[in-house]
Design a protein around this motif. Structure first.
Motif, mmCIF file in Angstrom:
data_model
loop_
_atom_site.group_PDB
_atom_site.id
_atom_site.type_symbol
_atom_site.label_atom_id
_atom_site.label_comp_id
_atom_site.label_asym_id
_atom_site.label_seq_id
_atom_site.Cartn_x
_atom_site.Cartn_y
_atom_site.Cartn_z
ATOM 1 N N UNK A 18 16.659 30.010 48.242
ATOM 2 C CA UNK A 18 16.840 31.420 48.553
ATOM 3 C C UNK A 18 17.132 31.608 50.037
ATOM 4 N N UNK A 19 18.154 32.390 50.332
ATOM 5 C CA UNK A 19 18.496 32.688 51.719
ATOM 6 C C UNK A 19 18.301 34.176 51.972
ATOM 7 N N UNK A 20 18.367 34.560 53.229
ATOM 8 C CA UNK A 20 18.262 35.980 53.565
ATOM 9 C C UNK A 20 19.435 36.753 52.963
ATOM 10 N N UNK A 21 20.573 36.101 52.815
ATOM 11 C CA UNK A 21 21.732 36.745 52.180
ATOM 12 C C UNK A 21 21.400 37.093 50.731
ATOM 13 N N UNK A 22 20.741 36.169 50.017
ATOM 14 C CA UNK A 22 20.330 36.456 48.641
ATOM 15 C C UNK A 22 19.334 37.614 48.616
ATOM 16 N N UNK A 23 18.356 37.571 49.532
ATOM 17 C CA UNK A 23 17.348 38.631 49.582
ATOM 18 C C UNK A 23 18.000 39.981 49.876
ATOM 19 N N UNK A 24 18.979 39.999 50.791
ATOM 20 C CA UNK A 24 19.701 41.239 51.097
ATOM 21 C C UNK A 24 20.419 41.775 49.856
ATOM 22 N N UNK A 25 21.085 40.889 49.147
ATOM 23 C CA UNK A 25 21.836 41.300 47.954
ATOM 24 C C UNK A 25 20.900 41.819 46.864
ATOM 25 N N UNK A 26 19.778 41.129 46.662
ATOM 26 C CA UNK A 26 18.817 41.571 45.657
ATOM 27 C C UNK A 26 18.215 42.919 46.043
ATOM 28 N N UNK A 27 17.857 43.060 47.311
ATOM 29 C CA UNK A 27 17.304 44.333 47.781
ATOM 30 C C UNK A 27 18.310 45.463 47.585
ATOM 31 N N UNK A 28 19.554 45.235 47.972
ATOM 32 C CA UNK A 28 20.579 46.271 47.830
ATOM 33 C C UNK A 28 20.776 46.661 46.366
ATOM 34 N N UNK A 29 20.794 45.662 45.483
ATOM 35 C CA UNK A 29 20.970 45.937 44.057
ATOM 36 C C UNK A 29 19.812 46.765 43.517
ATOM 37 N N UNK A 31 17.551 48.490 45.174
ATOM 38 C CA UNK A 31 17.467 49.776 45.867
ATOM 39 C C UNK A 31 18.464 50.772 45.265
ATOM 40 N N UNK A 32 19.660 50.284 44.964
ATOM 41 C CA UNK A 32 20.659 51.140 44.325
ATOM 42 C C UNK A 32 20.200 51.660 42.982
ATOM 43 N N UNK A 33 19.522 50.791 42.209
ATOM 44 C CA UNK A 33 19.040 51.209 40.899
ATOM 45 C C UNK A 33 17.937 52.254 41.020
ATOM 46 N N UNK A 34 16.979 52.023 41.926
ATOM 47 C CA UNK A 34 15.886 52.997 42.058
ATOM 48 C C UNK A 34 16.405 54.321 42.612
ATOM 49 N N UNK A 35 17.358 54.270 43.542
ATOM 50 C CA UNK A 35 17.923 55.505 44.094
ATOM 51 C C UNK A 35 18.691 56.280 43.021
ATOM 52 N N UNK A 36 19.402 55.563 42.155
ATOM 53 C CA UNK A 36 20.124 56.230 41.064
ATOM 54 C C UNK A 36 19.151 56.902 40.104
ATOM 55 N N UNK A 37 18.047 56.247 39.809
ATOM 56 C CA UNK A 37 17.038 56.852 38.931
ATOM 57 C C UNK A 37 16.397 58.069 39.591
ATOM 58 N N UNK A 38 16.101 57.947 40.883
ATOM 59 C CA UNK A 38 15.513 59.087 41.599
ATOM 60 C C UNK A 38 16.465 60.280 41.634
ATOM 61 N N UNK A 39 17.745 60.021 41.775
ATOM 62 C CA UNK A 39 18.742 61.098 41.852
ATOM 63 C C UNK A 39 18.809 61.910 40.563
ATOM 64 N N UNK A 40 18.420 61.318 39.473
ATOM 65 C CA UNK A 40 18.465 62.006 38.183
ATOM 66 C C UNK A 40 17.218 62.842 37.918
ATOM 67 N N UNK A 41 16.232 62.752 38.801
ATOM 68 C CA UNK A 41 14.973 63.462 38.606
ATOM 69 C C UNK A 41 14.856 64.620 39.592
ATOM 70 N N UNK A 42 14.028 65.565 39.241
ATOM 71 C CA UNK A 42 13.741 66.684 40.131
ATOM 72 C C UNK A 42 12.618 66.278 41.072
ATOM 73 N N UNK A 43 12.855 66.448 42.372
ATOM 74 C CA UNK A 43 11.850 66.072 43.366
ATOM 75 C C UNK A 43 10.535 66.783 43.087
ATOM 76 N N UNK A 44 9.445 66.049 43.217
ATOM 77 C CA UNK A 44 8.118 66.622 43.023
ATOM 78 C C UNK A 44 7.567 66.467 41.621
ATOM 79 N N UNK A 45 8.428 66.130 40.656
ATOM 80 C CA UNK A 45 7.931 65.960 39.289
ATOM 81 C C UNK A 45 7.152 64.650 39.181
#
Length: 107
Positions: A18-29, A31-45
């Motif tokens: 495992x390299x930092x490049x792999x960790x960066x790619x995994x984090x970005x992937x 993070x994108x998924x959690x942000x997409x899920x959050x975007x579909x929800x109403x804040x505070x729920x």
């Protein structure tokens, strides 16, 4: 869909490789998924707040791993000081090379 055993997957990465490049790619992937899920929800729920936990944990884990890898290189610099015995300096140089090869992006 064909199932592939984990030890046969072309995408398998062992922890020692495992390299930092792999960790960066995994984090970005992830993070994108959690942000997409959050975007579909109403804040505070309740669902939104529940999704904030893995999103925050992901950032904290990534920061800790990346920070440890970077600080290990700094520590090895101290161990490579002329005041250290030759065997300690040699070991520090070898470990610095191994760590830096893991942090550097692939050529």
């Amino acid at each position: 869909m064909t199932e592939v055993a984990l030890d046969e997957s072309e995408y398998e990465i062992h922890a020692g490789e495992l390299t930092l490049v792999h960790a960066d790619a995994l984090h970005a992937f992830l993070k994108g998924r959690t942000q997409a899920l959050l975007a579909k929800q109403t804040a505070g729920t309740e669902t939104y707040r529940a999704l904030l936990s893995p999103d925050t944990a992901l950032d904290m884990a990534y920061d800790e791993v990346a920070g440890c890898l970077r600080h290990a290189g700094e520590l090895l610099g101290v161990l490579d000081d002329d005041a250290q015995p030759e065997e300690v300096r040699h070991a520090a140089r070898e470990m610095r090379f191994r760590i830096s090869s893991r942090l550097a992006p692939p050529l």
